[in-house]
Design a protein around this motif. Structure first.
Motif, PDB file in Angstrom:
ATOM      1  N   ASN A 196       0.867  -1.170   0.000  1.00 41.86           N
ATOM      2  CA  ASN A 196       0.000   0.000   0.000  1.00 41.86           C
ATOM      3  C   ASN A 196       0.910   1.228   0.000  1.00 41.86           C
ATOM      4  N   LEU A 197       1.050   1.891  -1.159  1.00 46.02           N
ATOM      5  CA  LEU A 197       2.014   2.978  -1.273  1.00 46.02           C
ATOM      6  C   LEU A 197       1.407   4.347  -1.029  1.00 46.02           C
ATOM      7  N   LEU A 198       0.076   4.461  -0.970  1.00 39.18           N
ATOM      8  CA  LEU A 198      -0.585   5.680  -0.501  1.00 39.18           C
ATOM      9  C   LEU A 198      -0.157   6.950  -1.231  1.00 39.18           C
ATOM     10  N   GLU A 199       0.146   6.859  -2.524  1.00 42.78           N
ATOM     11  CA  GLU A 199       0.700   8.014  -3.221  1.00 42.78           C
ATOM     12  C   GLU A 199      -0.208   9.236  -3.153  1.00 42.78           C
ATOM     13  N   ASP A 200      -1.505   9.054  -3.247  1.00 42.89           N
ATOM     14  CA  ASP A 200      -2.418  10.200  -3.190  1.00 42.89           C
ATOM     15  C   ASP A 200      -2.650  10.666  -1.753  1.00 42.89           C
ATOM     16  N   TYR A 201      -2.809   9.725  -0.858  1.00 41.38           N
ATOM     17  CA  TYR A 201      -3.169  10.047   0.521  1.00 41.38           C
ATOM     18  C   TYR A 201      -2.085  10.822   1.254  1.00 41.38           C
ATOM     19  N   ILE A 202      -0.834  10.444   1.047  1.00 44.02           N
ATOM     20  CA  ILE A 202       0.224  10.967   1.900  1.00 44.02           C
ATOM     21  C   ILE A 202       0.462  12.462   1.717  1.00 44.02           C
ATOM     22  N   SER A 203       0.067  13.025   0.584  1.00 44.84           N
ATOM     23  CA  SER A 203       0.291  14.452   0.367  1.00 44.84           C
ATOM     24  C   SER A 203      -0.761  15.311   1.062  1.00 44.84           C
ATOM     25  N   CYS A 204      -1.799  14.700   1.604  1.00 49.39           N
ATOM     26  CA  CYS A 204      -2.841  15.466   2.320  1.00 49.39           C
ATOM     27  C   CYS A 204      -3.342  14.624   3.496  1.00 49.39           C
ATOM     28  N   SER A 205      -2.417  14.266   4.397  1.00 46.95           N
ATOM     29  CA  SER A 205      -2.745  13.308   5.445  1.00 46.95           C
ATOM     30  C   SER A 205      -3.297  13.950   6.709  1.00 46.95           C
ATOM     31  N   LEU A 206      -3.311  15.275   6.794  1.00 47.27           N
ATOM     32  CA  LEU A 206      -3.916  15.964   7.932  1.00 47.27           C
ATOM     33  C   LEU A 206      -5.290  16.481   7.544  1.00 47.27           C
ATOM     34  N   PRO A 207      -6.225  16.572   8.483  1.00 50.47           N
ATOM     35  CA  PRO A 207      -7.571  17.063   8.149  1.00 50.47           C
ATOM     36  C   PRO A 207      -7.523  18.523   7.701  1.00 50.47           C
ATOM     37  N   ALA A 208      -8.335  18.841   6.710  1.00 48.77           N
ATOM     38  CA  ALA A 208      -8.373  20.211   6.188  1.00 48.77           C
ATOM     39  C   ALA A 208      -9.150  21.151   7.097  1.00 48.77           C
ATOM     40  N   ALA A 209     -10.026  20.613   7.934  1.00 48.15           N
ATOM     41  CA  ALA A 209     -10.837  21.435   8.839  1.00 48.15           C
ATOM     42  C   ALA A 209     -11.142  20.632  10.100  1.00 48.15           C
ATOM     43  N   GLY A 210     -11.488  21.355  11.177  1.00 48.99           N
ATOM     44  CA  GLY A 210     -11.862  20.691  12.425  1.00 48.99           C
ATOM     45  C   GLY A 210     -10.654  20.270  13.240  1.00 48.99           C
ATOM     46  N   ASP A 211     -10.933  19.758  14.424  1.00 52.46           N
ATOM     47  CA  ASP A 211      -9.864  19.329  15.316  1.00 52.46           C
ATOM     48  C   ASP A 211      -9.228  18.022  14.831  1.00 52.46           C
ATOM     49  N   PHE A 212      -7.992  17.849  15.224  1.00 49.40           N
ATOM     50  CA  PHE A 212      -7.252  16.630  14.943  1.00 49.40           C
ATOM     51  C   PHE A 212      -7.177  15.827  16.237  1.00 49.40           C
ATOM     52  N   VAL A 213      -7.673  14.599  16.216  1.00 58.54           N
ATOM     53  CA  VAL A 213      -7.720  13.747  17.404  1.00 58.54           C
ATOM     54  C   VAL A 213      -6.796  12.555  17.186  1.00 58.54           C
ATOM     55  N   THR A 214      -5.850  12.364  18.083  1.00 59.75           N
ATOM     56  CA  THR A 214      -4.950  11.226  17.932  1.00 59.75           C
ATOM     57  C   THR A 214      -5.711   9.920  18.173  1.00 59.75           C
ATOM     58  N   ARG A 215      -5.170   8.855  17.602  1.00 61.32           N
ATOM     59  CA  ARG A 215      -5.807   7.538  17.699  1.00 61.32           C
ATOM     60  C   ARG A 215      -5.806   7.056  19.145  1.00 61.32           C
ATOM     61  N   GLU A 216      -6.904   6.481  19.595  1.00 57.54           N
ATOM     62  CA  GLU A 216      -7.034   6.084  20.995  1.00 57.54           C
ATOM     63  C   GLU A 216      -5.959   5.062  21.385  1.00 57.54           C
ATOM     64  N   GLY A 217      -5.637   4.141  20.478  1.00 64.03           N
ATOM     65  CA  GLY A 217      -4.640   3.122  20.792  1.00 64.03           C
ATOM     66  C   GLY A 217      -3.249   3.668  21.041  1.00 64.03           C
ATOM     67  N   LEU A 218      -2.996   4.925  20.635  1.00 60.17           N
ATOM     68  CA  LEU A 218      -1.695   5.537  20.869  1.00 60.17           C
ATOM     69  C   LEU A 218      -1.366   5.591  22.359  1.00 60.17           C
ATOM     70  N   ARG A 219      -2.397   5.705  23.209  1.00 60.04           N
ATOM     71  CA  ARG A 219      -2.172   5.842  24.649  1.00 60.04           C
ATOM     72  C   ARG A 219      -1.575   4.576  25.272  1.00 60.04           C
ATOM     73  N   MET A 220      -1.610   3.445  24.556  1.00 58.41           N
ATOM     74  CA  MET A 220      -0.919   2.252  25.043  1.00 58.41           C
ATOM     75  C   MET A 220       0.592   2.412  24.931  1.00 58.41           C
ATOM     76  N   LYS A 221       1.047   3.294  24.018  1.00 58.52           N
ATOM     77  CA  LYS A 221       2.477   3.438  23.751  1.00 58.52           C
ATOM     78  C   LYS A 221       3.058   4.734  24.288  1.00 58.52           C
ATOM     79  N   VAL A 222       2.240   5.793  24.384  1.00 54.06           N
ATOM     80  CA  VAL A 222       2.724   7.128  24.763  1.00 54.06           C
ATOM     81  C   VAL A 222       1.759   7.722  25.784  1.00 54.06           C
ATOM     82  N   ASP A 223       2.301   8.305  26.876  1.00 51.19           N
ATOM     83  CA  ASP A 223       1.417   8.929  27.860  1.00 51.19           C
ATOM     84  C   ASP A 223       1.154  10.394  27.511  1.00 51.19           C
TER      85      ASP A 223
END
Length: 219
Positions: free
Chosen positions: A3-30
């Motif tokens: 999965n090379l994501l050529e189109d997705y990777i150039s616009c991987s942040l939301p264009a509007a609204g808040d950005f919420v980190t993935r819930e599972g991240l809290r298992m790895k980072v406090d």
């Protein structure tokens, strides 16, 4: 299986609204951005010293522009391209250790079989947001032969531990600090996510089995 994501990777942040980190991240980072204990094993390509040096420059620029939304820096010697994750979890109990041992035996058998293969040649694509968990440097095979070789090896490791999704070749540059961020807070990060010119050779003697105790300590 790639999965090379050529189109997705150039616009991987939301264009509007808040950005919420993935819930599972809290298992790895406090919440302070420190790495939590997280155990497991994996199969990775280690980076050559000259590539690690170039990645460190990219990491410096990333933290200069967006350090306030990122977790503690990853050590330079952790830079790698994951071929296939195996077993992992937040608790190092007997069940996890048994599963890790089985996966280790089967993965090492494949690694031994692949020792005489030629190297894979990869090129960098973009720095991008990977599923609201981390900032990664995307990689793509330089030719069809390398793409097929990478796909074949990933498919073989899927028979050891099925992940059920395609391989997205990448090098993790930083994890997010868990939280919710406004568009204003993302301005520096948005400026940092850009195409990168970098090529690398992934030789089979740098394809290794590793264990980890958190996302900053591999052995």
């Amino acid at each position: 299986m790639l999965n090379l994501l050529e189109d997705y990777i150039s616009c991987s942040l939301p264009a509007a609204g808040d950005f919420v980190t993935r819930e599972g991240l809290r298992m790895k980072v406090d919440e302070r951005g420190c790495f939590r204990p997280f155990f497991g094993n994996t199969v990775v390509f280690l980076m050559e010293e000259k590539v690690r040096q170039q990645l460190t420059v990219l990491q410096d620029e990333l933290y200069e522009k967006a350090g306030d939304v990122l977790a503690a820096r990853l050590n330079e010697d952790t830079f790698h391209m994951t071929l296939h994750d195996l077993i992992n979890g937040p608790q190092k109990d007997e069940k996890l250790l048994r599963q890790m041992a089985v996966a280790e035996r089967e993965a090492k058998t494949l690694l031994h079989r692949w020792q005489d293969r030629g190297p894979l040649y990869m090129r960098a694509t973009w720095l991008f947001n990977m599923v609201n968990t981390s900032i990664v440097l995307g990689l793509a095979p330089c030719d069809a032969q390398c793409a097929q070789g990478l796909s074949d090896m990933y498919g073989a490791l899927e028979n050891v531990v099925p992940l059920g999704y395609a391989l997205t070749p990448h090098i993790t540059m930083a994890y997010f600090r868990p939280g919710v961020y406004s568009q204003q807070q993302l301005e520096g990060l948005r400026a940092a996510l850009q195409p990168v010119q970098l090529e690398m050779e992934l030789s089979m003697d740098r394809l290794v089995y590793q264990m980890f105790e958190d996302m900053n300590h591999y052995r």
